[in-house]
Design a protein around this motif. Structure first.
Motif, short mmCIF file in Angstrom:
data_model
loop_
_atom_site.label_atom_id
_atom_site.label_comp_id
_atom_site.label_asym_id
_atom_site.label_seq_id
_atom_site.Cartn_x
_atom_site.Cartn_y
_atom_site.Cartn_z
N ARG A 181 0.68 -1.29 0.12
CA ARG A 181 0.09 0.04 -0.06
C ARG A 181 0.87 1.31 -0.03
O ARG A 181 0.60 2.13 -0.72
N GLN A 208 2.46 1.69 -3.31
CA GLN A 208 1.50 2.39 -4.51
C GLN A 208 1.34 3.87 -4.31
O GLN A 208 1.23 4.61 -5.34
N LEU A 209 1.31 4.33 -3.18
CA LEU A 209 1.37 5.98 -2.86
C LEU A 209 2.59 6.65 -3.40
O LEU A 209 2.42 7.88 -3.74
N PRO A 268 -2.96 9.06 -6.06
CA PRO A 268 -3.42 7.94 -5.29
C PRO A 268 -4.65 7.33 -5.54
O PRO A 268 -5.60 8.07 -5.75
N GLU A 315 -4.79 -1.14 -8.21
CA GLU A 315 -4.04 -1.24 -7.27
C GLU A 315 -4.41 -2.33 -5.98
O GLU A 315 -3.52 -2.75 -5.37
N ASN A 341 5.87 15.16 -6.08
CA ASN A 341 4.54 14.67 -5.50
C ASN A 341 3.63 15.43 -5.05
O ASN A 341 4.05 16.69 -4.62
#
Length: 349
Positions: free
Chosen positions: A22, A25-26, A32, A39, A347
């Motif tokens: 998890r 993935q971020l 997101p 995902e 980001n």
């Protein structure tokens, strides 16, 4: 034959891998959650496979075939001889699942648990004959306790073979004229819902045919109203191939092998397996929403969100096989996308 193995503990997903996947993935170069279920699939597979780089390159497909005594009640649009004929078609490569397995470079195992029209010894078919057919469950129990035990063991044997081949994903399918009737009876018993809410067209029944099927199911459920455990419901109402699915799902969870569940009949078996062993449920991914009427209700009971809805209702594991490329893409994205740091991309705050 002892059923002690059926209640042995299941493997546990790796919580640390869930959190790591998890978090990974971020960090990938995307907003997101923007890849939705892709995902979630990658995170679930990372947890189940206990790895930072999940993969479903090695896929095993078992198709269990068997005939049903309830076919005597005229609940199918096709003659019972089709089951044995399709076993031959699976092995010769002409069935939908045969084509899909070749396209996926997947192992395809065909298992004959008993057909009225016995095709005999066929290369590529495992003969695990229990009887030519279950009994007509409108008259008595579909199978004996010994036959129930044997069918569960057949499913477990397939998983053990897959485990020896170091499989990353297990898929099970079924073939058996009248098996949507058996699956509907089982679903009605498990969900405690009337068959009128669950019965569908199966192989192509018209409205009158569905009404007749409901009447047959009502008779059967009244006859077996005292079947108040899952194993007894399977014995009274199930088919050899449906019971083999149950055994396979439990054995896969015990072995720590992720399972991709097919359509209505497979999902009825999945609900039975997860009722026997609740720890089976985390090991199940659900491929598609079948066009068969009762499938949606089974998915709700399992709190399952299938990946696609293509209007499929063939069985044979064809729907699950069709979804394998999506799982492979989910893994490829998880493993191959650059992080914001690697790509030098800013980001979100």
């Amino acid at each position: 034959m002892s059923l002690d193995w059926l209640f042995a503990p299941c493997a546990q997903p790796a919580v640390e891998q869930t959190e790591a996947a998890r978090a990974h993935q971020l960090q990938l170069t995307k907003p997101p959650g923007s890849l939705g279920q892709l995902e979630a699939i990658a995170i679930q597979l990372a947890s189940l496979q206990r790895t930072a780089q999940p993969s479903v390159d090695r896929v095993w497909i078992s198709v269990f075939a068997a005939d049903h005594g309830v076919a005597e009640e005229g609940v199918s649009a096709f003659p019972q001889a089709v089951t044995g004929e399709m076993v031959r078609n699976f092995a010769s490569g002409g069935a939908a699942i045969s084509v899909l397995a070749r396209s996926l470079d997947a192992w395809l195992e065909v298992v004959n648990l008993g057909t009225v029209n016995d095709p005999g010894e066929i290369a590529g078919v495992r003969r695990a004959i229990i009887a030519p057919s279950t009994a007509n469950f409108c008259v008595g129990a579909a199978m004996t306790e010994a036959q129930l035990d044997a069918a569960l063991e057949v499913g477990a044997q397939s998983v053990r073979a897959a485990q020896r081949a170091a499989i990353q994903l297990f898929i099970a399918g079924e073939m058996g004229i009248a098996n949507t009737t058996s699956a509907t009876a089982l679903a009605s018993a498990l969900l405690d819902e009337p068959p009128s809410c669950l019965a569908g067209a199966g192989t192509g029944l018209d409205a009158a045919g569905i009404q007749h099927k409901v009447a047959v199911l009502e008779r059967a459920l009244a006859l077996h109203a005292n079947a108040n455990s899952v194993l007894e419901q399977l014995r009274c109402l199930g088919g050899f191939e449906i019971v083999a699915l149950v055994g396979a799902y439990v054995a896969a969870a015990q072995a720590g092998i992720p399972v991709l569940v097919d359509g209505f009949i497979s999902t009825a078996a999945a609900l039975a397996a997860a009722t026997i062993q609740p720890e089976v449920r985390p090991w199940l991914l659900f491929a598609h929403r079948s066009k068969e009427h009762g499938h949606a209700r089974l998915l709700i009971a399992l709190q399952a969100e299938p990946l696609v809805d293509l209007g499929l209702r063939l069985g044979e594991a064809s729907g699950a096989a069709t979804v394998v490329p999506l799982l492979r893409l989910a893994c490829a994205l998880h493993n191959g996308m650059a992080t914001f740091e690697q790509a030098g991309v800013s980001n979100a705050d």
